[in-house]
Design an enzyme around this catalytic site. Structure first.
Site: not given
Length: 682
Positions: A247, A276, A303, A415, A439
């Site tokens: 994106q 996007n 991710d 989520d 992350h």
């Protein structure tokens, strides 16, 4: 409990109609990475009651424990691990005369989670060790963290294989199994360890997954993740396809790492280019493709900016296969900057405030390099969750058919809302220990003040309208009003505008969520252009020098830390102070320079202007007080919250009635329309 010396064959039927399957195996860090080694093996023979001073989770108890552990560690001495001791992905060498524990995050067996959610009622631990005199000791823990020695075996010859049959019955509320290895006469090499179980033959088939990755301008991060996935031998039979929703403008295909990643994944890699439409739009596309493909049992959300322990994906799929009912299986998050620090272990949504956060008894930012699993009591109680972040989350495809795809929220709350929606349909979420990614922690982000604050507010309200059981969302409307006032007295007028726009869009209803998905971000960015607090400057020399109209009283600056009583007083006084005209000098020269960690509302509000740095450390803004703007925004804030409270019930009914259609594959197919027949790189 039995100790045997039989070879374990995963394909062997132990009882008629059953098959022994591998649940989990011993693993070591890739590339002998010493930054994460204590998540795999632990050289510290910590006392098993290291939390003996802890009653509840008080600060005094934690400090007492920390002091006691430092004293004990200093007295015992802690062995250092050399990278050469990691002999392979599954083998580790224990130095002669030393003890090594495998009661760690990645090699301990989280028995209570298997006991609660799966059909497994007994496991077999099989350890293969080379080294004469080596001892294997098996331990278990209780839900309160107390540990017990279960069994042991000594290797009398050069190589030995030891099997321990271990029941799961005692693990209703919590507890782990693990093993230690003591090297005696010579170095001991723990060649492998496997946790296996007998299951009915009709439950032994392995599920497969489609991996969905949404990426935007993180080409190298994403390419490295693809390479990790492609190099995993075990994932070759478990992953049908890796779908990357591209994106951004900096394409993953342009990364120097991408050719190797593409070669490793081969025909299993598919790049889909689309506009996007945010993380929710990207993940919904992955969910849609998994449904349309019809091959996979699960879709795994990942991710694009994570480092992944690929063994965790194998474990999540295995766990999902053996659950009693369809179950969402999520992983945990470690900090990518401090790799032994556990950032997210289990998440809940508080029903009254309707805010996400750690589940009860979870202590955020826990560092396993400082306190290991065995000596940390709270880690032994099973943690039940409402949802799992989509940094790593495995969803059964059957769940998508039953409850729909992601809400079209762009980012934030997609989520958590999905987890609540699934929970309402009787589909639980499990955050599984031993499955994790590294992350960037959200504590290092600035998403409460910048354009992301719009999505925080709007999507939290939408999720509450859909799922809150309390009148008017419990504390949510009042808390939203209080936050607006805090931002107002902090001269964060752009944030107030963004939050106000978010509430206006909530009141418009759910009908335009799909339509506005690609257009909302540029609109809200344009909305706050020109605001002082939204004008970020990376060069500090650009700002005028700090000048005060008078010196601070007795040389003491306002503290960023105040008591609850002081906060109440400031909450009453500071809005009144904003009605005064700001000092003229403050419009050209900041009265103070405030660091991000000290930028609390009650400190900023004391000044008529200030240089305030951002949490990510990259820039700062020149905040200036504006009385007319304050009055206008406060009036609008009062009006919109009054309206939100009065219309809550009707609005909730409207959103709940529209939910099945909004999250349906058909609705998303229309949103994906411009890109469904676009070019794909496979």
């Amino acid at each position: 409990m039995t100790v045997t010396h039989t070879q374990v064959d995963p394909a062997t039927e132990d009882r008629p109609g059953t098959v022994r399957v591998l649940l989990q195996r011993q693993i070591m860090p890739r590339d002998r990475d010493t930054d994460v080694i204590k998540l795999y093996v632990d050289p510290d023979p910590a006392a098993l009651d290291a939390d003996k001073y802890e009653i509840g989770h008080t600060r005094a108890a934690h400090e007492a424990n920390a002091i006691a552990n430092r004293i004990q560690s200093a007295a015992r001495g802690v062995s250092q691990i050399h990278p050469d001791q990691v002999e392979s992905r599954t083998a580790f060498r224990v130095v002669q005369g030393e003890t090594m524990s495998f009661g760690t995050y990645f090699n301990g067996f989280a028995a209570s989670y298997w006991r609660r959610h799966t059909i497994v009622d007994e496991v077999r631990l099989t350890v293969r060790v080379r080294g004469e005199g080596a001892t294997v000791i098996v331990y278990r823990s209780l839900a309160n963290g107390r540990s017990q020695r279960v069994d042991s075996a000594i290797n009398a010859s050069g190589s030995g294989e030891f099997s321990f049959d271990l029941p799961l019955k005692p693990f209703v509320d919590g507890g782990w199994y693990w093993y230690d290895v003591v090297a005696a006469d010579e170095d001991a090499v723990v060649e492998s360890a496997e946790w296996t179980a007998e299951v009915p033959a009709d439950r032994a088939d392995r599920g497969t997954a489609t991996i969905a990755i949404t990426t935007m301008n993180r080409q190298d991060f994403c390419a490295n993740l693809l390479l990790e996935l492609g190099r995993s031998i075990l994932l070759r039979d478990l992953v049908d396809e890796v779908v990357v929703m591209e994106q951004g403008t900096q394409k993953v295909a342009d990364s120097e790492v991408f050719p190797a990643a593409k070669q490793a994944l081969g025909s299993r890699l598919r790049i889909i280019e689309q506009g996007n439409i945010g993380g929710s739009g990207g993940f919904a596309r992955g969910q849609y493709e998994a449904l349309r493909g019809g091959r996979s049992t699960y879709v795994l959300m990942l991710d694009d900016d994570v480092e992944c322990e690929t063994e965790g994906i194998v474990r999540a799929i295995t766990f999902g296969d053996l659950c009693r009912r369809p179950t969402i299986v999520g992983g945990h998050m470690f900090s990518i900057f401090q790799k032994t620090q556990l950032h997210s272990f289990g998440e809940r949504v508080s029903p009254y405030s309707f805010w996400w956060g750690p589940a009860p008894d979870v202590i955020p930012s826990w560092d396993f390099a400082e306190r290991n699993l065995r000596s940390t009591r709270w880690l032994h109680k099973r943690v039940d969750v409402d949802y799992n972040g989509w940094f790593e989350c495995l969803i059964p495809v059957s769940t998508l058919r039953e409850v729909g795809l992601s809400l079209p929220l762009f980012i934030k709350w997609d989520d958590s809302e999905f987890g609540l929606r699934a929970k309402a349909a009787g589909i639980p979420t499990v955050s599984l220990p031993g499955s994790a990614v590294w992350h960037v922690p959200w504590t290092d982000k600035n998403d409460a003040l910048d354009w992301q604050s719009y999505f925080h507010v709007r999507n939290r309200m939408i999720a509450a309208l859909l799922h809150s059981q309390y009148p008017r969302g419990g504390r949510l409307v009042r808390e939203s009003f209080n936050h607006q006032v805090k931002h107002l007295v902090s001269m964060q007028y752009s944030t107030v505008e963004l939050r106000h726009r978010a509430l206006e869009d909530v009141l418009r209803g759910p009908g335009r969520l799909h339509e506005t998905l690609p257009t909302t971000l540029p609109e809200i960015r344009s909305l706050v252009q020109g605001y002082d607090d939204a004008t970020l400057v990376s060069d500090p020399s650009v700002f005028p020098e700090v000048k005060r109209h008078k010196l601070p009283r007795k040389g003491r600056e306002a503290s960023p830390v105040i008591s609850g009583r002081q906060a109440t007083v400031q909450a009453l006084l500071q809005p009144l102070r904003q009605l005064r005209r700001p000092r003229a000098l403050a419009q050209t020269h900041p009265e103070a320079e405030i660091t991000a960690q000290d930028a609390k509302w009650h400190k900023i509000a004391r000044y008529d202007s200030a240089i305030v740095s951002m949490p990510d450390g990259t820039a700062a803004a020149f905040y200036r007080r504006d009385r007319d703007k304050f009055v206008d925004l406060l009036r609008r804030t009062v009006d919109i919250h009054r309206r939100l409270a009065s219309e809550w019930d009707d609005l909730a009914e409207t959103y709940r009635r529209a939910l099945p259609a909004i999250t349906s594959p058909e609705a998303w197919e229309q949103t994906f329309g411009p890109w469904l027949d676009g070019p794909a790189d496979d």
